[in-house]
Scaffold this motif. Structure first.
Motif, PDB file in Angstrom:
ATOM      1  N   HIS A   2       0.859  -1.184   0.000  1.00 44.19           N
ATOM      2  CA  HIS A   2       0.000   0.000   0.000  1.00 44.19           C
ATOM      3  C   HIS A   2       0.893   1.232   0.000  1.00 44.19           C
ATOM      4  O   HIS A   2       1.958   1.241   0.610  1.00 44.19           O
ATOM      5  N   LEU A   3       0.434   2.264  -0.685  1.00 41.04           N
ATOM      6  CA  LEU A   3       1.187   3.506  -0.802  1.00 41.04           C
ATOM      7  C   LEU A   3       0.297   4.665  -0.428  1.00 41.04           C
ATOM      8  O   LEU A   3      -0.853   4.747  -0.863  1.00 41.04           O
ATOM      9  N   ALA A   4       0.821   5.556   0.380  1.00 42.09           N
ATOM     10  CA  ALA A   4       0.181   6.838   0.654  1.00 42.09           C
ATOM     11  C   ALA A   4       1.106   7.900   0.085  1.00 42.09           C
ATOM     12  O   ALA A   4       2.327   7.800   0.215  1.00 42.09           O
ATOM     13  N   ALA A   5       0.542   8.896  -0.575  1.00 41.76           N
ATOM     14  CA  ALA A   5       1.359   9.935  -1.192  1.00 41.76           C
ATOM     15  C   ALA A   5       0.703  11.291  -0.991  1.00 41.76           C
ATOM     16  O   ALA A   5      -0.516  11.406  -0.890  1.00 41.76           O
ATOM     17  N   VAL A   6       1.552  12.325  -0.951  1.00 42.71           N
ATOM     18  CA  VAL A   6       1.102  13.707  -0.817  1.00 42.71           C
ATOM     19  C   VAL A   6       1.664  14.470  -2.005  1.00 42.71           C
ATOM     20  O   VAL A   6       2.875  14.442  -2.259  1.00 42.71           O
ATOM     21  N   MET A   7       0.784  15.141  -2.739  1.00 43.83           N
ATOM     22  CA  MET A   7       1.189  15.902  -3.918  1.00 43.83           C
ATOM     23  C   MET A   7       1.002  17.399  -3.678  1.00 43.83           C
ATOM     24  O   MET A   7      -0.010  17.828  -3.120  1.00 43.83           O
ATOM     25  N   ASP A   8       1.970  18.188  -4.125  1.00 44.96           N
ATOM     26  CA  ASP A   8       1.841  19.641  -4.153  1.00 44.96           C
ATOM     27  C   ASP A   8       1.129  19.969  -5.457  1.00 44.96           C
ATOM     28  O   ASP A   8       1.698  19.784  -6.534  1.00 44.96           O
ATOM     29  N   LEU A   9      -0.097  20.422  -5.397  1.00 47.38           N
ATOM     30  CA  LEU A   9      -0.862  20.656  -6.621  1.00 47.38           C
ATOM     31  C   LEU A   9      -0.305  21.794  -7.469  1.00 47.38           C
ATOM     32  O   LEU A   9      -0.548  21.840  -8.669  1.00 47.38           O
ATOM     33  N   PHE A  10       0.443  22.698  -6.880  1.00 45.65           N
ATOM     34  CA  PHE A  10       1.062  23.775  -7.655  1.00 45.65           C
ATOM     35  C   PHE A  10       1.992  23.207  -8.716  1.00 45.65           C
ATOM     36  O   PHE A  10       1.945  23.604  -9.872  1.00 45.65           O
ATOM     37  N   SER A  11       2.837  22.273  -8.331  1.00 46.54           N
ATOM     38  CA  SER A  11       3.848  21.740  -9.248  1.00 46.54           C
ATOM     39  C   SER A  11       3.622  20.281  -9.617  1.00 46.54           C
ATOM     40  O   SER A  11       4.398  19.723 -10.386  1.00 46.54           O
ATOM     41  N   GLY A  16       5.661  13.812  -0.409  1.00 45.77           N
ATOM     42  CA  GLY A  16       5.689  12.870   0.702  1.00 45.77           C
ATOM     43  C   GLY A  16       5.089  11.551   0.279  1.00 45.77           C
ATOM     44  O   GLY A  16       4.149  11.525  -0.509  1.00 45.77           O
ATOM     45  N   TRP A  17       5.665  10.457   0.765  1.00 47.14           N
ATOM     46  CA  TRP A  17       5.121   9.143   0.474  1.00 47.14           C
ATOM     47  C   TRP A  17       5.612   8.144   1.508  1.00 47.14           C
ATOM     48  O   TRP A  17       6.615   8.357   2.171  1.00 47.14           O
ATOM     49  N   ALA A  18       4.855   7.072   1.625  1.00 52.75           N
ATOM     50  CA  ALA A  18       5.212   5.980   2.525  1.00 52.75           C
ATOM     51  C   ALA A  18       4.542   4.721   2.010  1.00 52.75           C
ATOM     52  O   ALA A  18       3.479   4.781   1.388  1.00 52.75           O
ATOM     53  N   THR A  19       5.182   3.581   2.258  1.00 48.95           N
ATOM     54  CA  THR A  19       4.616   2.298   1.857  1.00 48.95           C
ATOM     55  C   THR A  19       4.513   1.386   3.074  1.00 48.95           C
ATOM     56  O   THR A  19       5.251   1.554   4.052  1.00 48.95           O
ATOM     57  N   ALA A  20       3.598   0.438   2.987  1.00 45.70           N
ATOM     58  CA  ALA A  20       3.424  -0.552   4.053  1.00 45.70           C
ATOM     59  C   ALA A  20       2.674  -1.755   3.478  1.00 45.70           C
ATOM     60  O   ALA A  20       1.996  -1.629   2.462  1.00 45.70           O
ATOM     61  N   PRO A  21       2.791  -2.886   4.143  1.00 48.02           N
ATOM     62  CA  PRO A  21       2.061  -4.057   3.678  1.00 48.02           C
ATOM     63  C   PRO A  21       0.542  -3.926   3.864  1.00 48.02           C
ATOM     64  O   PRO A  21      -0.225  -4.601   3.205  1.00 48.02           O
ATOM     65  N   ASN A  22       0.113  -3.043   4.760  1.00 42.13           N
ATOM     66  CA  ASN A  22      -1.313  -2.793   4.952  1.00 42.13           C
ATOM     67  C   ASN A  22      -1.541  -1.288   4.989  1.00 42.13           C
ATOM     68  O   ASN A  22      -0.611  -0.516   4.784  1.00 42.13           O
ATOM     69  N   MET A  23      -2.772  -0.853   5.261  1.00 39.18           N
ATOM     70  CA  MET A  23      -3.101   0.571   5.141  1.00 39.18           C
ATOM     71  C   MET A  23      -3.567   1.169   6.459  1.00 39.18           C
ATOM     72  O   MET A  23      -4.697   1.612   6.602  1.00 39.18           O
ATOM     73  N   ALA A  83      -9.157  13.604  -8.343  1.00 41.64           N
ATOM     74  CA  ALA A  83      -8.754  13.102  -9.659  1.00 41.64           C
ATOM     75  C   ALA A  83      -7.249  13.199  -9.913  1.00 41.64           C
ATOM     76  O   ALA A  83      -6.669  12.301 -10.528  1.00 41.64           O
ATOM     77  N   VAL A  84      -6.601  14.238  -9.442  1.00 38.35           N
ATOM     78  CA  VAL A  84      -5.162  14.400  -9.705  1.00 38.35           C
ATOM     79  C   VAL A  84      -4.368  13.281  -9.024  1.00 38.35           C
ATOM     80  O   VAL A  84      -3.473  12.689  -9.633  1.00 38.35           O
ATOM     81  N   MET A  85      -4.720  12.960  -7.794  1.00 36.20           N
ATOM     82  CA  MET A  85      -4.026  11.868  -7.102  1.00 36.20           C
ATOM     83  C   MET A  85      -4.389  10.519  -7.705  1.00 36.20           C
ATOM     84  O   MET A  85      -3.526   9.647  -7.833  1.00 36.20           O
ATOM     85  N   GLU A  86      -5.635  10.347  -8.091  1.00 35.65           N
ATOM     86  CA  GLU A  86      -6.038   9.087  -8.725  1.00 35.65           C
ATOM     87  C   GLU A  86      -5.229   8.871 -10.005  1.00 35.65           C
ATOM     88  O   GLU A  86      -4.815   7.760 -10.306  1.00 35.65           O
ATOM     89  N   ARG A  87      -4.985   9.941 -10.747  1.00 35.77           N
ATOM     90  CA  ARG A  87      -4.197   9.830 -11.973  1.00 35.77           C
ATOM     91  C   ARG A  87      -2.745   9.464 -11.653  1.00 35.77           C
ATOM     92  O   ARG A  87      -2.117   8.672 -12.360  1.00 35.77           O
ATOM     93  N   PHE A  88      -2.185  10.063 -10.605  1.00 36.41           N
ATOM     94  CA  PHE A  88      -0.828   9.704 -10.204  1.00 36.41           C
ATOM     95  C   PHE A  88      -0.739   8.211  -9.892  1.00 36.41           C
ATOM     96  O   PHE A  88       0.172   7.526 -10.352  1.00 36.41           O
ATOM     97  N   PHE A  89      -1.682   7.705  -9.109  1.00 38.30           N
ATOM     98  CA  PHE A  89      -1.653   6.289  -8.742  1.00 38.30           C
ATOM     99  C   PHE A  89      -1.817   5.395  -9.974  1.00 38.30           C
ATOM    100  O   PHE A  89      -1.147   4.362 -10.083  1.00 38.30           O
ATOM    101  N   LEU A  90      -2.654   5.789 -10.920  1.00 40.50           N
ATOM    102  CA  LEU A  90      -2.807   5.014 -12.149  1.00 40.50           C
ATOM    103  C   LEU A  90      -1.511   5.020 -12.958  1.00 40.50           C
ATOM    104  O   LEU A  90      -1.061   3.975 -13.438  1.00 40.50           O
TER     105      LEU A  90
END
Length: 153
Positions: A2-11, A16-23, A83-90
């Motif tokens: 599982h991945l959690a990510a933080v995006m700066d929408l300006f750029s 920020g991101w982190a991974t783990a076997p669960n959420m 939608a912007v984060m969903e696109r990043f994950f895709l």
């Protein structure tokens, strides 16, 4: 993984991101903590997320409050809000995760980090940024002279 990510929408930069076997809630807190630590954003910044229980957790809300960040959640049953984060994950899944068969969590984490740092932030072109990668866009914006503002009101 599982991945959690933080995006700066300006750029469109993943800050920020982190991974783990669960959420668990700790995963999204680790990603937000990384985002806060790196650029040290000013208070009042808006932190938008989906309505997942991890983002509504006491730990995540307390972290945002401690750093004077304003929490914002998507509307119920409205995927377009994120939608912007969903696109990043895709993009991540199509360009890096699905073509590979990782041996273990550590290998997957290294690959995701390499994708974010070595490709997504530094080389992947974004149409919303004038077909520049996030790091180049940020650099160009930092070099621009501010637009003069009239003092006449």
């Amino acid at each position: 993984m599982h991945l959690a990510a933080v995006m700066d929408l300006f750029s469109r930069k993943i800050v920020g991101w982190a991974t783990a076997p669960n959420m668990p809630a700790e995963l999204v807190c680790a990603a937000l903590q990384m985002a806060i630590t790196q650029p040290q954003p000013p208070g009042g910044l808006l932190v938008h997320s989906d309505r997942g229980s991890q983002y509504a957790s006491d730990a995540h809300r307390a972290l945002a409050t401690r750093h004077h960040l304003q929490a914002s959640m998507s509307r119920k049953a409205n995927c377009w809000d994120n939608a912007v984060m969903e696109r990043f994950f895709l993009d991540l899944k199509m360009e890096r995760v699905w073509p590979n068969n990782y041996a273990n969590h550590a290998e997957a984490t290294r690959e995701v980090t390499d994708y974010i740092v070595g490709f997504y932030n530094s080389a992947r072109l974004h149409s919303k940024l004038g077909y520049l990668p996030p790091n180049v866009y940020e650099q160009q914006m930092a070099e621009r002279r501010p637009i003069p503002v009239s003092e006449i009101t």
